[in-house]
Design a protein around this motif. Sequence first.
Motif, PDB file in Angstrom:
ATOM      1  N   CYS A 143       0.837  -1.161   0.080  1.00 25.42           N
ATOM      2  CA  CYS A 143       0.072   0.141  -0.030  1.00 25.42           C
ATOM      3  C   CYS A 143       0.854   1.329   0.057  1.00 25.42           C
ATOM      4  CB  CYS A 143      -0.815   0.015   1.261  1.00 25.42           C
ATOM      5  SG  CYS A 143      -2.115  -1.443   1.336  1.00 25.42           S
ATOM      6  N   SER A 144       0.273   2.403  -0.490  1.00 28.66           N
ATOM      7  CA  SER A 144       0.745   3.498  -0.436  1.00 28.66           C
ATOM      8  C   SER A 144       0.210   4.538   0.698  1.00 28.66           C
ATOM      9  CB  SER A 144       0.646   4.482  -1.725  1.00 28.66           C
ATOM     10  OG  SER A 144      -0.616   4.647  -1.916  1.00 28.66           O
ATOM     11  N   ARG A 145      -0.604   4.347   1.061  1.00 28.07           N
ATOM     12  CA  ARG A 145      -1.515   4.806   2.327  1.00 28.07           C
ATOM     13  C   ARG A 145      -2.068   3.808   3.193  1.00 28.07           C
ATOM     14  NH1 ARG A 145      -5.720   8.842   1.960  1.00 28.07           N
ATOM     15  NH2 ARG A 145      -6.132   7.806  -0.113  1.00 28.07           N
ATOM     16  N   ALA A 146      -2.305   4.224   4.319  1.00 25.22           N
ATOM     17  CA  ALA A 146      -3.147   3.207   5.213  1.00 25.22           C
ATOM     18  C   ALA A 146      -4.067   4.065   6.272  1.00 25.22           C
ATOM     19  CB  ALA A 146      -2.230   2.260   5.993  1.00 25.22           C
ATOM     20  N   VAL A 147      -5.084   3.267   6.311  1.00 27.22           N
ATOM     21  CA  VAL A 147      -6.026   3.746   7.486  1.00 27.22           C
ATOM     22  C   VAL A 147      -6.167   2.927   8.563  1.00 27.22           C
ATOM     23  CG1 VAL A 147      -8.694   4.195   8.082  1.00 27.22           C
ATOM     24  CG2 VAL A 147      -7.654   4.947   6.011  1.00 27.22           C
ATOM     25  N   VAL A 148      -5.829   3.073   9.657  1.00 20.38           N
ATOM     26  CA  VAL A 148      -5.825   2.369  11.019  1.00 20.38           C
ATOM     27  C   VAL A 148      -7.337   2.409  11.743  1.00 20.38           C
ATOM     28  CG1 VAL A 148      -4.828   1.593  13.061  1.00 20.38           C
ATOM     29  CG2 VAL A 148      -3.543   2.555  11.284  1.00 20.38           C
ATOM     30  N   LEU A 155       3.690   6.635   8.464  1.00 21.27           N
ATOM     31  CA  LEU A 155       2.793   5.900   9.448  1.00 21.27           C
ATOM     32  C   LEU A 155       4.041   4.830  10.273  1.00 21.27           C
ATOM     33  CD1 LEU A 155      -0.112   5.159  10.244  1.00 21.27           C
ATOM     34  CD2 LEU A 155       0.166   3.135   8.985  1.00 21.27           C
ATOM     35  N   PHE A 156       4.833   4.257   9.590  1.00 18.47           N
ATOM     36  CA  PHE A 156       5.681   3.152  10.212  1.00 18.47           C
ATOM     37  C   PHE A 156       6.735   3.958  10.876  1.00 18.47           C
ATOM     38  CE2 PHE A 156       3.159   0.252   7.601  1.00 18.47           C
ATOM     39  CZ  PHE A 156       3.509  -0.922   8.392  1.00 18.47           C
ATOM     40  N   ALA A 157       7.255   5.158  10.284  1.00 19.84           N
ATOM     41  CA  ALA A 157       8.619   5.737  11.054  1.00 19.84           C
ATOM     42  C   ALA A 157       7.959   6.617  12.298  1.00 19.84           C
ATOM     43  CB  ALA A 157       8.945   6.837   9.816  1.00 19.84           C
ATOM     44  N   GLY A 158       6.593   7.227  12.162  1.00 20.14           N
ATOM     45  CA  GLY A 158       6.217   7.786  13.151  1.00 20.14           C
ATOM     46  C   GLY A 158       4.744   7.869  13.738  1.00 20.14           C
ATOM     47  N   PRO A 159       4.446   6.810  13.950  1.00 14.52           N
ATOM     48  CA  PRO A 159       3.115   6.647  14.343  1.00 14.52           C
ATOM     49  C   PRO A 159       2.682   7.632  15.407  1.00 14.52           C
ATOM     50  CG  PRO A 159       4.115   4.866  15.304  1.00 14.52           C
ATOM     51  CD  PRO A 159       5.150   5.595  14.206  1.00 14.52           C
ATOM     52  N   LEU A 198     -10.807  13.765  14.461  1.00 16.09           N
ATOM     53  CA  LEU A 198      -9.615  13.265  13.797  1.00 16.09           C
ATOM     54  C   LEU A 198      -9.040  14.582  13.397  1.00 16.09           C
ATOM     55  CD1 LEU A 198      -8.606  10.489  12.599  1.00 16.09           C
ATOM     56  CD2 LEU A 198      -9.816  11.034  10.426  1.00 16.09           C
ATOM     57  N   VAL A 199      -7.641  14.980  13.683  1.00 14.87           N
ATOM     58  CA  VAL A 199      -7.227  16.063  13.330  1.00 14.87           C
ATOM     59  C   VAL A 199      -5.768  15.857  12.459  1.00 14.87           C
ATOM     60  CG1 VAL A 199      -8.036  17.172  15.537  1.00 14.87           C
ATOM     61  CG2 VAL A 199      -5.858  16.037  15.662  1.00 14.87           C
ATOM     62  N   VAL A 200      -5.352  16.824  11.864  1.00 14.09           N
ATOM     63  CA  VAL A 200      -4.259  16.867  11.287  1.00 14.09           C
ATOM     64  C   VAL A 200      -2.861  17.031  11.858  1.00 14.09           C
ATOM     65  CG1 VAL A 200      -2.823  17.682   8.903  1.00 14.09           C
ATOM     66  CG2 VAL A 200      -5.285  17.524   9.051  1.00 14.09           C
ATOM     67  N   GLY A 201      -2.235  15.895  11.984  1.00 16.62           N
ATOM     68  CA  GLY A 201      -0.692  16.145  12.664  1.00 16.62           C
ATOM     69  C   GLY A 201       0.315  16.586  11.962  1.00 16.62           C
ATOM     70  N   GLU A 202       0.513  16.123  10.949  1.00 14.34           N
ATOM     71  CA  GLU A 202       1.340  16.586   9.761  1.00 14.34           C
ATOM     72  C   GLU A 202       0.679  16.431   8.314  1.00 14.34           C
ATOM     73  OE1 GLU A 202       5.031  14.697   9.885  1.00 14.34           O
ATOM     74  OE2 GLU A 202       5.423  15.018  11.927  1.00 14.34           O
ATOM     75  N   PRO A 203       1.308  17.312   7.316  1.00 15.95           N
ATOM     76  CA  PRO A 203       0.548  17.137   5.989  1.00 15.95           C
ATOM     77  C   PRO A 203       0.119  15.521   5.720  1.00 15.95           C
ATOM     78  CG  PRO A 203       2.005  18.760   6.053  1.00 15.95           C
ATOM     79  CD  PRO A 203       2.276  18.281   7.419  1.00 15.95           C
ATOM     80  N   GLY A 204      -0.928  15.469   5.462  1.00 23.11           N
ATOM     81  CA  GLY A 204      -1.383  13.862   4.934  1.00 23.11           C
ATOM     82  C   GLY A 204      -1.416  12.854   6.262  1.00 23.11           C
ATOM     83  N   HIS A 205      -1.277  13.450   7.348  1.00 26.40           N
ATOM     84  CA  HIS A 205      -1.194  12.477   8.713  1.00 26.40           C
ATOM     85  C   HIS A 205      -2.479  12.876   9.541  1.00 26.40           C
ATOM     86  CE1 HIS A 205       1.662   9.697  11.061  1.00 26.40           C
ATOM     87  NE2 HIS A 205       0.515   9.571  11.299  1.00 26.40           N
ATOM     88  N   ARG A 206      -3.341  12.048   9.751  1.00 24.17           N
ATOM     89  CA  ARG A 206      -4.432  12.356  10.661  1.00 24.17           C
ATOM     90  C   ARG A 206      -4.379  11.473  11.850  1.00 24.17           C
ATOM     91  NH1 ARG A 206      -9.725  13.405   7.804  1.00 24.17           N
ATOM     92  NH2 ARG A 206      -9.445  11.426   6.948  1.00 24.17           N
ATOM     93  N   ARG A 246     -14.126   2.958  14.647  1.00 22.13           N
ATOM     94  CA  ARG A 246     -13.591   4.342  14.321  1.00 22.13           C
ATOM     95  C   ARG A 246     -12.272   4.398  13.765  1.00 22.13           C
ATOM     96  NH1 ARG A 246     -15.499   7.448  20.231  1.00 22.13           N
ATOM     97  NH2 ARG A 246     -17.659   7.520  19.607  1.00 22.13           N
ATOM     98  N   MET A 247     -11.966   5.434  13.122  1.00 23.02           N
ATOM     99  CA  MET A 247     -10.618   5.623  12.321  1.00 23.02           C
ATOM    100  C   MET A 247      -9.843   5.948  13.678  1.00 23.02           C
ATOM    101  SD  MET A 247     -11.299   7.493   8.929  1.00 23.02           S
ATOM    102  CE  MET A 247      -9.586   7.828   8.648  1.00 23.02           C
ATOM    103  N   ALA A 248      -8.632   5.732  13.911  1.00 22.14           N
ATOM    104  CA  ALA A 248      -7.536   6.063  14.928  1.00 22.14           C
ATOM    105  C   ALA A 248      -6.480   6.714  14.170  1.00 22.14           C
ATOM    106  CB  ALA A 248      -6.937   4.846  15.539  1.00 22.14           C
ATOM    107  N   GLU A 249      -6.116   6.275  12.858  1.00 19.04           N
ATOM    108  CA  GLU A 249      -5.061   7.343  12.099  1.00 19.04           C
ATOM    109  C   GLU A 249      -4.878   6.919  10.736  1.00 19.04           C
ATOM    110  OE1 GLU A 249      -0.109   7.846  13.164  1.00 19.04           O
ATOM    111  OE2 GLU A 249      -1.301   6.777  14.321  1.00 19.04           O
ATOM    112  N   GLN A 250      -4.522   7.963   9.836  1.00 23.81           N
ATOM    113  CA  GLN A 250      -4.482   7.919   8.450  1.00 23.81           C
ATOM    114  C   GLN A 250      -3.437   8.452   8.226  1.00 23.81           C
ATOM    115  OE1 GLN A 250      -6.853   9.242   4.604  1.00 23.81           O
ATOM    116  NE2 GLN A 250      -8.106   8.842   6.282  1.00 23.81           N
ATOM    117  N   ALA A 251      -2.327   7.941   7.172  1.00 19.20           N
ATOM    118  CA  ALA A 251      -1.306   8.406   6.716  1.00 19.20           C
ATOM    119  C   ALA A 251      -0.754   7.660   5.656  1.00 19.20           C
ATOM    120  CB  ALA A 251      -0.154   8.448   8.002  1.00 19.20           C
TER     121      ALA A 251
END
Length: 326
Positions: free
Chosen positions: A223-228, A243-247, A307-315, A233-238
């Motif tokens: 995959c290129s992106r993942a939804v956890v 996602l693997f380097a900085g969950p 669900l908030v934006v942590g970094e660009p593309g990372h929620r 509920r959604m916990a994280e999306q990146a």
Amino acid sequence: MSILEIDELSVAFDTEGEIVTVVDRVSFDLEAGETLGVVGESGCGKSVTALSIMGLLPKPAGRIQGGDIRFKGESLPSLAPERMRDIRGNRIAMIFQEPMTALNPVQRIGRQLAETYLLHQPDLDADLIHRRCLGLLDQVGIPAPEQRLTEYPHQLSGGMRQRVMIAMALASKPDILIADEPTTALDVTIQAQILELLRDLQRETGMAIIFITHDLGVIAELCSRAVVMYAGRMAEQAPIRPLFAGPLHPYTRGLLASIPRLEDEPKTVLTTIPGVVPGIDELPSGCRFANRCPHVKDLCNREAPELVVGEPGHRVACHRWREIDA
């Protein structure tokens, strides 16, 4: 460009007079040609989300309670049944987890492959359908395709049956392929072959894939992106690398920490996430991971995180994600 948009999707089931929300305000999109992973423990709502997209929720118990699903701008839940049948299996196809239950045990493989053409392209003549079925089996790497068309599902191995399911899904050259844990029941060698096949087919056809799994290794590879997801509920999306380097979510961190590594000392106790997922009839009003989270505070038990934006593309959906050390 997004070809599929899931917007605040909520799905509920009637259970003995009580209405239970099993998917709660899930939102994500899918780009053309992309492979999006949806990962989480059993019961987190992955498959229910997929069935909602396909319009296959069990009736009358299951229903979409809120939100929308848009395919190329068209709202799928509001479509007439005839229009939805045109899209299902034609523009959006699905591979199910256990092919032995998805395939008809009393119909030959050839007949089941031909059904897609008979339903969506009824003007094709029988000879052309036969040739296309042979081509599909050859495309997914099944040897002796002429012989396989005459066989029944029980005469094929698990890997062969899964390849047949992939062939059926590809018959109409869909824009989106939903793969619901297609490698779970297969041994590791066959899993690798199926993943490689999906990757090759995507390169050839340009289709987008939603890959549903509980295996983070598969997510990292495909995959290129993942939804956890967790407990509906959604916990994280990146994107995969961040996602693997900085969950950011404690649940995602727990999942990654539980993966055995080659450098670990042999025979040491595996890392686990303590506690259990709450049952659908006892879901908390606050954060659903609160009873298992090592960083829980009073706020987590009182209020559900947005669900908030942590970094660009990372929620991330966590009250305390900024305070937790990476």
